[in-house]
Design a protein around this motif. Sequence first.
Motif, PDB file in Angstrom:
ATOM      1  N   VAL A  38      -7.750   3.209  13.066  1.00 23.23           N
ATOM      2  CA  VAL A  38      -9.099   2.677  12.888  1.00 23.23           C
ATOM      3  C   VAL A  38      -9.528   1.963  14.175  1.00 23.23           C
ATOM      4  O   VAL A  38      -8.685   1.580  14.991  1.00 23.23           O
ATOM      5  N   PRO A  39     -10.840   1.794  14.372  1.00 20.57           N
ATOM      6  CA  PRO A  39     -11.302   1.120  15.595  1.00 20.57           C
ATOM      7  C   PRO A  39     -10.685  -0.261  15.741  1.00 20.57           C
ATOM      8  O   PRO A  39     -10.458  -0.973  14.763  1.00 20.57           O
ATOM      9  N   ASP A  40     -10.427  -0.628  16.985  1.00 25.13           N
ATOM     10  CA  ASP A  40      -9.777  -1.901  17.258  1.00 25.13           C
ATOM     11  C   ASP A  40     -10.662  -3.063  16.827  1.00 25.13           C
ATOM     12  O   ASP A  40     -11.888  -2.950  16.739  1.00 25.13           O
ATOM     13  N   ARG A  41     -10.028  -4.184  16.589  1.00 21.50           N
ATOM     14  CA  ARG A  41     -10.754  -5.384  16.175  1.00 21.50           C
ATOM     15  C   ARG A  41     -11.376  -6.066  17.388  1.00 21.50           C
ATOM     16  O   ARG A  41     -10.861  -5.982  18.515  1.00 21.50           O
ATOM     17  N   LYS A  42     -12.455  -6.779  17.161  1.00 18.84           N
ATOM     18  CA  LYS A  42     -13.096  -7.545  18.222  1.00 18.84           C
ATOM     19  C   LYS A  42     -12.123  -8.577  18.798  1.00 18.84           C
ATOM     20  O   LYS A  42     -11.458  -9.294  18.061  1.00 18.84           O
ATOM     21  N   GLY A  43     -12.066  -8.646  20.126  1.00 20.37           N
ATOM     22  CA  GLY A  43     -11.273  -9.673  20.789  1.00 20.37           C
ATOM     23  C   GLY A  43      -9.793  -9.616  20.481  1.00 20.37           C
ATOM     24  O   GLY A  43      -9.105 -10.648  20.523  1.00 20.37           O
ATOM     25  N   HIS A  44      -9.273  -8.443  20.200  1.00 22.00           N
ATOM     26  CA  HIS A  44      -7.889  -8.301  19.743  1.00 22.00           C
ATOM     27  C   HIS A  44      -6.906  -8.635  20.870  1.00 22.00           C
ATOM     28  O   HIS A  44      -6.815  -7.915  21.865  1.00 22.00           O
ATOM     29  N   THR A 103       0.824  -1.209   0.000  1.00 23.29           N
ATOM     30  CA  THR A 103       0.000   0.000   0.000  1.00 23.29           C
ATOM     31  C   THR A 103       0.854   1.252   0.000  1.00 23.29           C
ATOM     32  O   THR A 103       0.599   2.211  -0.741  1.00 23.29           O
ATOM     33  N   LEU A 104       1.911   1.261   0.814  1.00 19.94           N
ATOM     34  CA  LEU A 104       2.802   2.423   0.871  1.00 19.94           C
ATOM     35  C   LEU A 104       3.582   2.584  -0.423  1.00 19.94           C
ATOM     36  O   LEU A 104       3.840   3.711  -0.867  1.00 19.94           O
ATOM     37  N   LEU A 105       3.957   1.487  -1.045  1.00 20.53           N
ATOM     38  CA  LEU A 105       4.641   1.569  -2.336  1.00 20.53           C
ATOM     39  C   LEU A 105       3.759   2.220  -3.396  1.00 20.53           C
ATOM     40  O   LEU A 105       4.260   2.842  -4.337  1.00 20.53           O
ATOM     41  N   ASP A 106       2.445   2.089  -3.248  1.00 18.54           N
ATOM     42  CA  ASP A 106       1.499   2.723  -4.160  1.00 18.54           C
ATOM     43  C   ASP A 106       1.091   4.120  -3.703  1.00 18.54           C
ATOM     44  O   ASP A 106       0.216   4.746  -4.305  1.00 18.54           O
ATOM     45  N   GLY A 107       1.689   4.589  -2.591  1.00 17.37           N
ATOM     46  CA  GLY A 107       1.387   5.918  -2.105  1.00 17.37           C
ATOM     47  C   GLY A 107       0.106   6.024  -1.309  1.00 17.37           C
ATOM     48  O   GLY A 107      -0.385   7.133  -1.058  1.00 17.37           O
ATOM     49  N   GLY A 108      -0.441   4.879  -0.877  1.00 18.19           N
ATOM     50  CA  GLY A 108      -1.707   4.882  -0.155  1.00 18.19           C
ATOM     51  C   GLY A 108      -1.536   5.024   1.345  1.00 18.19           C
ATOM     52  O   GLY A 108      -0.415   5.095   1.871  1.00 18.19           O
ATOM     53  N   ASP A 109      -2.686   5.076   2.033  1.00 20.62           N
ATOM     54  CA  ASP A 109      -2.717   5.135   3.493  1.00 20.62           C
ATOM     55  C   ASP A 109      -2.913   3.736   4.055  1.00 20.62           C
ATOM     56  O   ASP A 109      -3.600   2.905   3.455  1.00 20.62           O
ATOM     57  N   VAL A 110      -2.335   3.491   5.234  1.00 21.11           N
ATOM     58  CA  VAL A 110      -2.440   2.174   5.850  1.00 21.11           C
ATOM     59  C   VAL A 110      -3.226   2.277   7.155  1.00 21.11           C
ATOM     60  O   VAL A 110      -3.145   3.267   7.868  1.00 21.11           O
ATOM     61  N   PRO A 111      -4.017   1.226   7.479  1.00 17.90           N
ATOM     62  CA  PRO A 111      -4.843   1.254   8.687  1.00 17.90           C
ATOM     63  C   PRO A 111      -4.162   0.583   9.870  1.00 17.90           C
ATOM     64  O   PRO A 111      -3.621  -0.515   9.765  1.00 17.90           O
ATOM     65  N   LEU A 112      -4.178   1.246  11.010  1.00 17.47           N
ATOM     66  CA  LEU A 112      -3.586   0.698  12.229  1.00 17.47           C
ATOM     67  C   LEU A 112      -4.672   0.570  13.279  1.00 17.47           C
ATOM     68  O   LEU A 112      -5.329   1.555  13.642  1.00 17.47           O
ATOM     69  N   TYR A 113      -4.863  -0.644  13.780  1.00 21.15           N
ATOM     70  CA  TYR A 113      -5.912  -0.893  14.759  1.00 21.15           C
ATOM     71  C   TYR A 113      -5.629  -0.218  16.101  1.00 21.15           C
ATOM     72  O   TYR A 113      -4.507  -0.280  16.631  1.00 21.15           O
ATOM     73  N   GLY A 114      -6.669   0.376  16.680  1.00 22.33           N
ATOM     74  CA  GLY A 114      -6.630   0.856  18.056  1.00 22.33           C
ATOM     75  C   GLY A 114      -5.468   1.789  18.331  1.00 22.33           C
ATOM     76  O   GLY A 114      -5.150   2.689  17.548  1.00 22.33           O
ATOM     77  N   ASP A 115      -4.800   1.556  19.481  1.00 26.80           N
ATOM     78  CA  ASP A 115      -3.668   2.410  19.854  1.00 26.80           C
ATOM     79  C   ASP A 115      -2.349   1.910  19.269  1.00 26.80           C
ATOM     80  O   ASP A 115      -1.291   2.519  19.454  1.00 26.80           O
ATOM     81  N   GLY A 116      -2.402   0.770  18.564  1.00 19.84           N
ATOM     82  CA  GLY A 116      -1.193   0.241  17.926  1.00 19.84           C
ATOM     83  C   GLY A 116      -0.202  -0.398  18.871  1.00 19.84           C
ATOM     84  O   GLY A 116       0.929  -0.706  18.479  1.00 19.84           O
ATOM     85  N   LEU A 117      -0.600  -0.642  20.120  1.00 19.81           N
ATOM     86  CA  LEU A 117       0.338  -1.154  21.117  1.00 19.81           C
ATOM     87  C   LEU A 117       0.268  -2.681  21.296  1.00 19.81           C
ATOM     88  O   LEU A 117       0.928  -3.220  22.186  1.00 19.81           O
TER      89      LEU A 117
END
Length: 343
Positions: free
Chosen positions: A270-276, A197-211
């Motif tokens: 983006v909002p965190d995934r269920k049961g992450h 996605t980054l190679l194509d110049g796009g945005d990437v989604p990161l769940y929750g706080d990313g921790l």
Amino acid sequence: MNLLVTGAAGFIGSAYVRMLLAAGAAQDNGVLRVTVLDSLTYAGSLDNLDLSDPRLTFVQGDICDAPLVDQLMAQADQVIHFAAESHVDRSIASADAFVRTNVTGTQTLLDAALRHNVDRFVHVSTDEVYGSVESGSRTEQDPLDPNSPYAASKAASDLLALSYHRTHGLDVRVTRCSNNYGPRQFPEKIIPLFLTTLLDGGDVPLYGDGLNRRDWLHVEDHCAAIELVRAGGSAGRVYNISGGIELSNRELTGRLLAACGADWTQVRHVPDRKGHDRRYSIDCTRMRTELGYSPRHDFESGLAETFAWYRDNRDWWEPLKRRQSAGPTGGAALRRPLGGLPA
């Protein structure tokens, strides 16, 4: 030596087959022959295998197809079982395929292996069966506590496989690995998804706080460890395989951004995934002490090599992403925010 390798048109299985064939024709004092059984779902590609190699036979088929499995098992000396539905997001959306493939498919293989007195059965599993780990690392003796439908289906298949050893005496060996990365990984998992996605110049989604934290294992180190278990492991044993590099998803994202010359403006929270699950961590002391395992790839060079492969092999991944976007089964899943739990 005739090996039946299931799911070997996919990321890890194909890397294992390429490793075996590159090592030469002689294995275990005999001529190596490999039969790959793969249903070629969305994540499998024949481009991952050298079908011109006379030692390799490819069969397109389902591990739940009992007559086909029986026919192939009759010719097999040993089995290495990679075939699985493996993406957590998809299991949350619909668990049917995960139960069918991961549980019923494994049972079909085990029944056939038992009928034909297969010498050994290596069952490839995941650290996700242990569930989230607040501190320390899980050993092979720790109880299973899976939280996603995917992890639950893999835990069920682990227990089923081990039961065939305890009940029937079948030589079953189970491996549980941490998160794999490397070339040819289908672009729905966090590293190839973010890189492409980054190679194509796009945005990437990161769940929750990313921790959320994961341990990272290069696919070639994983395959080498599986071969150690196949060749020198013990029947009825479970072996944890880790890479020894633990990162939060946020830390990993920073490294992927740097590799692509991108910055944090290209990250969407983006909002965190269920049961992450918050953290996975496994102890691979048994692999080191019993089988001499040590990962060869350090993460910095391994990630740089992986980035270079995706940069230079657009003809491999671009059709896969177009096919997923077009659907009908893959499009909806790809458009959901992925990247929270790489597996």
